[in-house]
Design a protein around this motif. Structure first.
Motif, PDB file in Angstrom:
ATOM      1  N   ARG A 167       0.822  -1.211   0.000  1.00  0.00           N
ATOM      2  CA  ARG A 167       0.000   0.000   0.000  1.00  0.00           C
ATOM      3  C   ARG A 167       0.857   1.262   0.000  1.00  0.00           C
ATOM      4  O   ARG A 167       0.596   2.209  -0.753  1.00  0.00           O
TER       5      ARG A 167
ATOM      6  N   VAL B  24      -6.599   0.045  -2.859  1.00  0.00           N
ATOM      7  CA  VAL B  24      -5.221  -0.392  -2.586  1.00  0.00           C
ATOM      8  C   VAL B  24      -5.094  -0.903  -1.149  1.00  0.00           C
ATOM      9  O   VAL B  24      -4.502  -1.954  -0.891  1.00  0.00           O
ATOM     10  N   GLY B  25      -5.666  -0.153  -0.211  1.00  0.00           N
ATOM     11  CA  GLY B  25      -5.614  -0.592   1.180  1.00  0.00           C
ATOM     12  C   GLY B  25      -6.304  -1.926   1.378  1.00  0.00           C
ATOM     13  O   GLY B  25      -5.816  -2.795   2.114  1.00  0.00           O
TER      14      GLY B  25
ATOM     15  N   PHE C 206      -4.318  -5.105  -0.223  1.00  0.00           N
ATOM     16  CA  PHE C 206      -3.070  -5.466   0.452  1.00  0.00           C
ATOM     17  C   PHE C 206      -3.295  -5.991   1.873  1.00  0.00           C
ATOM     18  O   PHE C 206      -2.369  -6.527   2.475  1.00  0.00           O
TER      19      PHE C 206
END
Length: 270
Positions: free
Chosen positions: A163, A218-219, A222
């Motif tokens: 991230r 994205v957070g 991941f």
């Protein structure tokens, strides 16, 4: 974890303060390398975060005609004018950099050049706070734990890529500069440090339709990096989202480029 500050030789008797987790940089060769990397010039709008005992502040202020420092420790802030040459060039702001409005430092439309040996325990939120002012910042030179710098500068298909890599690289060009061993500090921390440069993009090479959606995607992926994108993004993309983005749904997040993450984020359900 650790707040790394610069140690001026005449302040060797200063006691570190546990609540700030202070470790003081004393290696003059490292200090000189940092100053060379920054390469400050007269007329630059230079800001140092966490000047500590001024060993970095002193050579910086000798190279530019004005320097603003942000210091949270009142005792250290009070002693700074007596530790630097040209104290008339120094502006001290006693504040928490995490909460500070860096717009206040813009003068004559000169972009900020930010330098800091950042408190490791707040490094990530502080970096993202600074990126809120990215259009006002020319560059940033920081020292952090090497493992964090490795993550910031990582490429896809590496274990460090995550991230932090994707989101920092969306806003900035990062450059790993050099390592700093524990013995360069007093007391020595339990980790190796590294110095790196961030250059915020004046015009981002890749632009997401919704940057908050990009950060959310994205957070999310991941936190489930062992899952395929198809499994981790169930219900989050529009129909044919993977096809529209040109991304293999069986891929795992660490294999995707920044451009692919942006393409996926543009396919998220509103």
């Amino acid at each position: 974890m650790y707040q790394i500050n610069a140690l001026n030789p005449k302040d060797e008797g200063h006691h570190t303060r546990k609540r700030f987790g202070q470790n003081f940089l004393h290696d003059q060769r490292v200090i000189a390398k940092i100053v060379r990397a920054v390469s400050p010039r007269a007329g630059d709008n230079v800001v140092e975060i966490g000047p500590g005992l001024a060993a970095l502040t002193s050579p910086l202020i000798g190279e530019c005609d004005a320097l603003t420092v942000l210091e949270l420790d009142r005792d250290l802030a009070a002693g700074l004018p007596g530790r630097v040459p040209h104290p008339e060039r120094l502006t001290i702001v006693e504040t928490d950099a995490l909460k500070y409005d860096f717009n206040q430092l813009i003068e004559d439309d000169r972009p900020l050049r930010v330098v800091g040996n950042l408190p490791y325990n707040i490094s990530t939120p502080l970096l993202f706070h600074l990126l809120e002012f990215g259009d006002k910042i020319k560059d940033m030179h920081f020292m952090l734990q090497k493992e964090v710098v490795d993550r910031i500068t990582a490429s896809p298909n590496t274990k460090e890529y995550g991230r932090l890599s994707v989101m920092i690289q969306y806003f900035c060009k990062p450059t790993f500069l050099f390592e700093v061993p524990p013995g360069s500090f007093n007391p020595p921390p339990k980790v190796t440090s590294a110095v790196f440069r961030l250059e915020p993009y004046a015009t981002k090479p890749i632009v997401a339709k919704n940057e908050k959606a990009l950060a959310r995607l994205v957070g999310h992926v991941f936190t489930q990096r062992r899952k395929t994108l198809r499994n981790s993004l169930k219900g989050m993309l529009v129909e044919d989202g993977f096809e529209n983005a040109g991304v293999d749904p069986m891929a795992r997040p660490e294999t995707l480029t920044l451009a692919q993450f942006v393409a996926l984020a543009d396919q998220m359900v509103a």
